[in-house]
Write a protein that holds these residues in place. Structure first.
Motif, PDB file in Angstrom:
ATOM      1  N   PHE A 108       0.827  -1.204   0.000  1.00  0.00           N
ATOM      2  CA  PHE A 108       0.000   0.000   0.000  1.00  0.00           C
ATOM      3  C   PHE A 108       0.862   1.255   0.000  1.00  0.00           C
ATOM      4  O   PHE A 108       1.939   1.291   0.607  1.00  0.00           O
ATOM      5  CB  PHE A 108      -0.898   0.021   1.247  1.00  0.00           C
ATOM      6  CG  PHE A 108      -1.901  -1.085   1.296  1.00  0.00           C
ATOM      7  CD1 PHE A 108      -3.218  -0.880   0.900  1.00  0.00           C
ATOM      8  CD2 PHE A 108      -1.537  -2.355   1.734  1.00  0.00           C
ATOM      9  CE1 PHE A 108      -4.142  -1.904   0.935  1.00  0.00           C
ATOM     10  CE2 PHE A 108      -2.455  -3.393   1.775  1.00  0.00           C
ATOM     11  CZ  PHE A 108      -3.763  -3.168   1.372  1.00  0.00           C
ATOM     12  N   PHE A 109       0.381   2.279  -0.700  1.00  0.00           N
ATOM     13  CA  PHE A 109       0.885   3.632  -0.527  1.00  0.00           C
ATOM     14  C   PHE A 109       0.063   4.271   0.589  1.00  0.00           C
ATOM     15  O   PHE A 109      -1.040   3.825   0.904  1.00  0.00           O
ATOM     16  CB  PHE A 109       0.702   4.460  -1.804  1.00  0.00           C
ATOM     17  CG  PHE A 109       1.547   4.023  -2.967  1.00  0.00           C
ATOM     18  CD1 PHE A 109       2.922   3.911  -2.850  1.00  0.00           C
ATOM     19  CD2 PHE A 109       0.963   3.759  -4.205  1.00  0.00           C
ATOM     20  CE1 PHE A 109       3.706   3.528  -3.937  1.00  0.00           C
ATOM     21  CE2 PHE A 109       1.727   3.382  -5.292  1.00  0.00           C
ATOM     22  CZ  PHE A 109       3.110   3.260  -5.153  1.00  0.00           C
ATOM     23  N   LEU A 110       0.602   5.338   1.172  1.00  0.00           N
ATOM     24  CA  LEU A 110      -0.152   6.113   2.153  1.00  0.00           C
ATOM     25  C   LEU A 110      -0.346   7.522   1.601  1.00  0.00           C
ATOM     26  O   LEU A 110       0.615   8.269   1.434  1.00  0.00           O
ATOM     27  CB  LEU A 110       0.585   6.172   3.492  1.00  0.00           C
ATOM     28  CG  LEU A 110       0.636   4.863   4.285  1.00  0.00           C
ATOM     29  CD1 LEU A 110       1.454   5.039   5.554  1.00  0.00           C
ATOM     30  CD2 LEU A 110      -0.766   4.383   4.624  1.00  0.00           C
ATOM     31  N   GLN A 111      -1.583   7.863   1.287  1.00  0.00           N
ATOM     32  CA  GLN A 111      -1.881   9.193   0.752  1.00  0.00           C
ATOM     33  C   GLN A 111      -2.090  10.186   1.892  1.00  0.00           C
ATOM     34  O   GLN A 111      -2.802   9.908   2.854  1.00  0.00           O
ATOM     35  CB  GLN A 111      -3.135   9.171  -0.117  1.00  0.00           C
ATOM     36  CG  GLN A 111      -3.447  10.543  -0.731  1.00  0.00           C
ATOM     37  CD  GLN A 111      -4.836  10.639  -1.321  1.00  0.00           C
ATOM     38  OE1 GLN A 111      -5.575   9.663  -1.339  1.00  0.00           O
ATOM     39  NE2 GLN A 111      -5.202  11.815  -1.789  1.00  0.00           N
ATOM     40  N   ASP A 112      -1.477  11.349   1.753  1.00  0.00           N
ATOM     41  CA  ASP A 112      -1.718  12.439   2.699  1.00  0.00           C
ATOM     42  C   ASP A 112      -3.030  13.111   2.294  1.00  0.00           C
ATOM     43  O   ASP A 112      -3.085  13.819   1.295  1.00  0.00           O
ATOM     44  CB  ASP A 112      -0.561  13.443   2.643  1.00  0.00           C
ATOM     45  CG  ASP A 112      -0.777  14.625   3.573  1.00  0.00           C
ATOM     46  OD1 ASP A 112      -1.634  14.517   4.480  1.00  0.00           O
ATOM     47  OD2 ASP A 112      -0.113  15.665   3.395  1.00  0.00           O
ATOM     48  N   SER A 113      -4.065  12.873   3.075  1.00  0.00           N
ATOM     49  CA  SER A 113      -5.401  13.360   2.697  1.00  0.00           C
ATOM     50  C   SER A 113      -5.615  14.827   3.036  1.00  0.00           C
ATOM     51  O   SER A 113      -6.666  15.391   2.728  1.00  0.00           O
ATOM     52  CB  SER A 113      -6.472  12.519   3.402  1.00  0.00           C
ATOM     53  OG  SER A 113      -6.355  12.645   4.813  1.00  0.00           O
ATOM     54  N   ARG A 114      -4.628  15.481   3.657  1.00  0.00           N
ATOM     55  CA  ARG A 114      -4.824  16.873   4.082  1.00  0.00           C
ATOM     56  C   ARG A 114      -4.721  17.860   2.934  1.00  0.00           C
ATOM     57  O   ARG A 114      -5.385  18.889   2.940  1.00  0.00           O
ATOM     58  CB  ARG A 114      -3.792  17.235   5.159  1.00  0.00           C
ATOM     59  CG  ARG A 114      -3.927  16.441   6.437  1.00  0.00           C
ATOM     60  CD  ARG A 114      -2.727  16.654   7.333  1.00  0.00           C
ATOM     61  NE  ARG A 114      -1.493  16.203   6.702  1.00  0.00           N
ATOM     62  CZ  ARG A 114      -0.295  16.261   7.270  1.00  0.00           C
ATOM     63  NH1 ARG A 114      -0.173  16.773   8.491  1.00  0.00           N
ATOM     64  NH2 ARG A 114       0.775  15.822   6.635  1.00  0.00           N
ATOM     65  N   SER A 115      -3.887  17.571   1.964  1.00  0.00           N
ATOM     66  CA  SER A 115      -3.705  18.546   0.879  1.00  0.00           C
ATOM     67  C   SER A 115      -3.095  17.875  -0.344  1.00  0.00           C
ATOM     68  O   SER A 115      -2.472  16.817  -0.247  1.00  0.00           O
ATOM     69  CB  SER A 115      -2.799  19.698   1.341  1.00  0.00           C
ATOM     70  OG  SER A 115      -1.519  19.206   1.698  1.00  0.00           O
TER      71      SER A 115
END
Length: 208
Positions: free
Chosen positions: A5-12
């Motif tokens: 898995f990648f980890l997406q930064d959901s903040r921006s």
């Protein structure tokens, strides 16, 4: 069933580009630099920081396109580049998607290099006379990287397909009070209800 898995930064995002946890720390839009997590590590990271959303590597790469970050381009390098096929990508002047150049595509502007036109010879020069920038194809291809538009990512669908259910994380809530007043005796804060009784700390009366 995906186990990476990648980890997406959901903040921006940067422009339309999604940002992912970088190998070595920080965040990047370049999927080639994004760290790949096992299922267990991805869940653990999510538990400690809910803004880092796991996305299967295969799913994410399937949504990718090709972008070119203008920060890694220099005009002097481009002009010295030996463009063996004589073709150029045509870029809009002072127009970006985040940090990525915007190209002239077959049906208009696009930040996806795969849809950009790449004329050669006199055809290329005619675009330069119209105010566009020309970049040698080989030079640009060597500096391109896979990116993903955040709007294309559907977390629920992707995690459902991967058989991953994220744990519910308890969020501590802080109690807030409206219309606080200070006790005339000791100065402590009192709620609207407390002010009509004796202060629970010093016993002073605060009723209006």
């Amino acid at each position: 069933m995906s186990d990476l898995f990648f980890l997406q930064d959901s903040r921006s995002n940067v422009g339309s580009r999604a940002m992912f946890w970088r190998n070595g720390g920080g965040y990047t839009s370049n999927l080639n630099e994004a760290e790949q997590f096992t299922r267990e590590r991805a869940v653990k990271q999510y538990e400690s920081r809910q803004t880092d959303l796991p996305l299967p590597v295969g799913y994410t790469r399937a949504q990718s396109e090709t972008g070119v970050d203008c920060q890694y381009l220099t005009r002097s390098e481009a002009e010295a580049y030996r463009n063996t096929d004589g073709r150029f990508y045509v870029a809009y002047t002072r127009d970006w998607d985040g940090n990525d150049l915007v190209w002239l595509g077959g049906s208009g502007p696009t930040a996806n290099l795969e849809g950009a036109i790449h004329p050669g010879g006199e055809d290329a020069l005619s675009y330069q006379s119209q105010g566009f920038e020309l970049w040698p194809c080989g030079y640009i291809n060597a500096r391109s990287r896979p990116v993903v538009r955040a709007s294309l990512l559907d977390h629920k669908q992707a995690l459902r397909a991967a058989g991953l259910r994220l744990p519910k994380v308890k969020v501590e809530r802080t109690r807030t009070y409206r219309n606080l007043t200070n006790c005339e005796g000791c100065g402590r804060f009192l709620t609207e209800l407390q002010r009509f009784d004796d202060c629970p700390n010093c016993g002073a009366r605060n009723a209006p």
